[in-house]
Design an enzyme around this catalytic site. Structure first.
Site, short mmCIF file in Angstrom:
data_model
loop_
_atom_site.label_atom_id
_atom_site.label_comp_id
_atom_site.label_asym_id
_atom_site.label_seq_id
_atom_site.Cartn_x
_atom_site.Cartn_y
_atom_site.Cartn_z
CB ALA A 286 33.09 49.08 33.72
CG MET A 287 31.61 46.20 39.86
SD MET A 287 32.93 44.94 39.93
CE MET A 287 31.96 43.49 40.36
CG ASN A 289 27.89 45.92 40.39
OD1 ASN A 289 28.68 45.45 41.18
ND2 ASN A 289 28.00 47.14 39.89
CG HIS A 321 35.40 43.17 30.00
ND1 HIS A 321 36.62 42.54 29.89
CD2 HIS A 321 35.11 43.17 31.33
CE1 HIS A 321 37.05 42.18 31.09
NE2 HIS A 321 36.15 42.56 31.98
CD GLU A 322 32.66 45.47 33.06
OE1 GLU A 322 32.22 44.71 33.94
OE2 GLU A 322 33.87 45.78 32.98
ZN LIG Z 1 36.02 42.27 34.04
#
Ligand SMILES: [Zn+2]
Length: 872
Positions: A286-287, A289, A321-322
């Site tokens: 995952a990212m 952004n 987390h994200e």
């Molecule tokens: Zn991270």
């Protein structure tokens, strides 16, 4: 030579505390600092047939010192029509190796505002770097479709548009794109306007707040979405068409998580919307952004009827987390990649804290104390970091990052897991409220800006009144971690001494850590704490006949080695000991066996003395250690001896749980049952194998008859003892399903085949487009491990180097091939790897090659020891 040595010595002595608070001018990086972009307006038009795109941008610049040159980043772009303040720039120079674009202005740029305008064309990639595409089967219709996505961290924004692509160059980004008529487009900010244009629809997004370039996002495709809102923020989960219903769980938990963080950070989420996208391929994980988080599909979607309990937990943890990154990473960003741990260690810790708070039944902190096993759940695990951190190839949490390739190597267990585990230790030392107040102060002081680790320590010190930087230095600026040796002395005294804990090498650096020790004397009601600042310290008043347990509940990032008298007393308290402390003893004992300080018998004696229980964390620790031993015994007569012993240990727990789910059992019971069935099956337990065959027959008749948690072990075991027909059946199921989660289970199971002919067939799948590229490439490692035939996997990789590497994303590019060697235990492979790397791999692969070489040597020695000890 002598001079060099002297310099090295001084550097080693003064290395701690070298860091300064954030200051733009002295932040590391390649780009000159006298010109800063403030506003980008970027226009992108993808051509999906040709897999290219056309783009243009105008960038408002703030020139701080007069200069003739603009130096910015670009990679794989062809730039044309460069203009500065409306005048054509006659000289542009592109340095492909360093990814630098140098524009020389016709006349000197005076301090103040200027405007740069560029046109460019670029590529849409097959792998997850820059702008990429992915192909998938649409749910319901089965039609073949394509989508577009971006992945920029660490240094790939420069593949979509020329930019100052270093995290300290914050600017506002305004994106406009042209997409096919029936596509949806998503970016960091809400849509401002849309209009029909030739070849599709032009979508203009609102400008973002000031942020780093690696956080820009753009995704487009035939999507579905579900929406809600919380605290005035619009929440939306976007999926490929037909999968919207599986996004309900993510939508629900995001509201809970975002609200919790709004309170925790003291500053509400700063954007008006938060998009999260489930992408079926192109990249893994995952990212974060800002305002538009991307996830590999299985990290965001949960289908209550078909997804496993492990998936549900992963989804929660990854979202937590994200979303934590939206503050820690996005609102406040590390100044340079040497402080990546600030982003990742913190988000990992915060995400786990949030997950544990709302889901106590999952025992997440406990599961984080389990050893590494890449084929199991993807938890962010303390033991994983401690395993890697004990080897010579480790590094300090804060490490020097010179180049772009180095930045990609920094995304490892040390950065994420040791970082998280240190923060947990620090929070418990400073107290929960004091720690939170320090975080609030830090976020407030650095919002819309950048920071270094020292900025965080200063904020925590100001609030707590404790010398945080001083305590932290040993943990973040030194590699490795300590073991505390416990020795009973006369007069109720206990001597404690610390040294670095190492596996497979000796360390002569004599590091000391300031250890926030916790300990409990049997019979006392509360644990005591002590900051151990020196090499040795003495505990007074510990009665000679009372057990003493250090590192209470295993929350600290250190190991404890007890002398014989202390160990005996401790073993006697096992029946009444809580689960976290039992797991802590098992983890330390297992580490001492790996180290060679203790024989295998030390660990198995502890296992044999544990009270019968179905506590997930205790049994998983044992299952994982047994699994590692079993792989190391491949091809030996001792393997069957060990398996017989292991079956005897594990089977009673499965008998207590039963092979089928019970009503009202805790979630952990279902996870443990699945692990036990898989491991017992692999260890040759005939009853378990029979059960799996029965389950599979039932599944083929009616999939709903086998609960989702039991499907992966069932598939794996029937493949391990199956033939070409079984392989065929699993493959057909994998080809047919549109569910990314189910697909993964079928293909994972295929990797358990041990017939060399079937192994070759499994490997060949990597080169097809049956699996998303980011998953397909890992089939090779999976086969190497599960079949115990890393030789076949490596031969295959060597033969198909080019097509394989074409599918690997930036984060894995350097380590992909070396990591395949980590499954070998023949020291001759070290030379083979080094020779191969010299000829075929770039300098950036040097570290991964060292790690794999060390791992082979360790496995060779450990295997030898295990065989001898089991024989005895
Ligand atoms: Zn991270």
């Amino acid at each position: 030579m002598r001079f060099a040595l002297l310099v090295y010595f001084c550097a080693a002595v003064t290395a701690l505390h070298a860091e300064q608070p954030f200051d733009f001018a002295s932040t590391p990086g390649k780009l000159p600092k006298q010109v800063r972009p403030t506003d980008y307006a970027i226009w992108i038009k993808p051509d999906i047939k040709k897999l290219t795109f056309a783009g243009r941008e105008t960038v408002k610049l703030n020139v701080e010192q007069a200069t003739f040159q603009l130096v910015l980043n670009a990679a794989d772009l062809t730039v044309s029509d460069a203009q500065l303040d409306g005048k054509i720039i006659p000289r542009t120079k592109f340095d492909a190796e360093n990814e630098l674009l140098t524009l020389t202005a016709p006349e000197e740029l005076t301090p103040g505002e200027h405007t740069l305008a560029l046109k460019f064309i670029g590529k849409i990639n097959q792998f997850g770097r820059g702008l990429f595409y992915g192909k998938y089967q649409e749910q319901g219709t089965g039609a073949k479709k394509i989508f577009l996505g971006t992945q920029f961290e660490a240094t790939d924004a420069r593949r979509l548009f020329p930019c100052w692509d270093e995290p300290a160059f914050r600017a506002r980004f305004q994106l406009t794109t042209v997409v096919p008529e029936n596509w949806m487009a998503v970016s960091n900010m809400p849509v401002a306007t849309e209009k029909k244009v030739s070849g599709g629809r032009e979508v203009e997004f609102q400008p973002s707040p000031s942020m780093s370039s690696y956080l820009v996002v753009f995704c487009a495709g035939e999507f579905d979405a579900v929406e809600s809102d919380v605290d005035g923020v619009k929440l939306r989960i976007t999926t490929t068409r037909g999968k919207g219903e599986s996004a309900r769980y993510a939508l629900e938990v995001t509201a809970q998580i975002l609200h919790y963080y709004n309170e925790y950070f003291g500053i509400p989420y700063p954007l008006s919307k938060l998009d999260q996208l489930a992408i079926p391929g192109g990249f893994g994980g995952a990212m974060e952004n800002w305002g538009g988080i991307t996830y590999y599909e299985t990290a965001l979607l949960f289908d209550p009827a078909n997804s496993s309990a492990a998936t549900k937990q992963t989804v929660y943890e990854v979202i937590a987390h994200e979303v934590a990154h939206q503050w820690f990473g996005d609102l406040v960003t590390m100044a340079w990649w040497d402080n990546l741990w600030l982003n990742e260690g913190f988000a990992s810790w915060m995400g786990t804290k949030c997950t544990a708070r709302f889901n106590p039944q999952w025992e997440v902190w406990l599961q984080k104390n389990l050893p590494r096993d890449p084929t199991r759940r993807t938890g962010i695990v303390k033991e994983q970091a401690m395993e890697g951190d004990a080897h010579v190839t480790t590094h300090a949490i804060q490490q020097k990052i010179e180049t772009e390739a180095d930045a990609n190597n920094a995304f490892d267990d040390i950065t994420y897991k040791k970082g998280q585990s240190f923060l947990r230790m620090l929070e418990s030392f400073l107290g929960e409220e004091s720690f939170r107040d320090g975080i609030r102060r830090y976020i407030e002081a650095h919002k819309y800006s950048n920071s270094t680790t020292v900025d965080l320590w200063n904020a925590l010190s100001e609030v707590s009144g404790k010398p945080v930087a001083d305590i932290a230095a040993g943990w973040t600026e030194q590699p490795g971690f300590p073991v505390v040796n416990v020795k009973r002395e006369t007069n109720n005294k206990v001597a404690l001494s610390q040294e670095r804990f190492t596996i497979n090498f000796r360390d002569n650096a004599h590091f000391t850590w300031k250890i926030p020790l916790t300990y409990l004397i049997d019979g006392q009601s509360a644990a005591a704490t002590l900051l151990m600042s020196e090499k040795t310290v003495t505990l007074e008043d510990v009665p000679a006949d009372r057990a003493l347990k250090l590192n209470v509940e295993g929350a600290g990032n250190y190991r404890v080695a007890y002398d014989e008298a202390s160990w005996k007393l401790l073993l006697a308290t096992l029946p009444g000991m809580n689960v976290p402390d039992q797991v802590n003893l098992l983890s330390d004992a297992w580490a001492f066996v790996q180290e060679g300080r203790q024989p295998l018998k030390f660990y198995t004696d502890l296992v044999d003395r544990l009270p019968a229980s179905t506590a997930l964390a205790v049994r998983e620790q044992i299952i994982n250690s047994f699994g590692s031993i079993d792989h190391l015994l491949a091809g030996t007569a001792e393997r069957e001896l060990f398996r017989r012993y292991a079956r005897g240990v594990l089977r009673p727990t499965l008998d207590a749980l039963g092979t089928q789910p019970k009503a009202d059992e805790p979630a952990t019971a279902s996870l443990l049952r699945a692990s036990l069935i898989q491991q017992l099956g692999l260890f040759g337990d005939e009853d378990v194998i029979k059960t799996c065959r029965q389950n599979f027959d039932n599944y083929l008749k009616n999939p709903a008859s086998v609960p989702p948690d039991l499907r992966p072990p069932t598939f794996a075991i029937i493949m391990r003892y199956g033939d070409a027909t079984t392989w065929q059946k699993l493959h057909e199921l994998g080809l047919k399903t549109a569910s990314t989660e189910d697909k993964q289970y079928y293909y994972d199971a295929i990797a358990f085949a041990i017939d060399p002919k079937l192994i070759q067939k499994s490997l060949a799948i990597t080169l097809t487009d049956e699996l998303p590229t980011s998953r397909a490439v890992f089939m090779v490692a999976k086969v190497a491990r599960e079949s115990d035939r890393p030789d076949l996997a490596w031969e295959f990789a060597k033969k198909n180097l080019k097509p394989l590497l074409a599918k690997v994303d930036a984060l894995n590019a350097n380590s992909y091939l070396p990591s395949l060697f980590a499954f070998f235990f023949d020291p001759a492979r070290i030379e083979e790897l080094k020779t191969f790397a010299k000829k075929n791999l770039s300098e950036a692969s040097r570290k991964p090659v060292e790690i794999a070489s060390d791992e082979i040597q360790f496995r060779a020695d450990f295997r030898k020891r295990l065989i001898e000890q089991i024989r005895q």
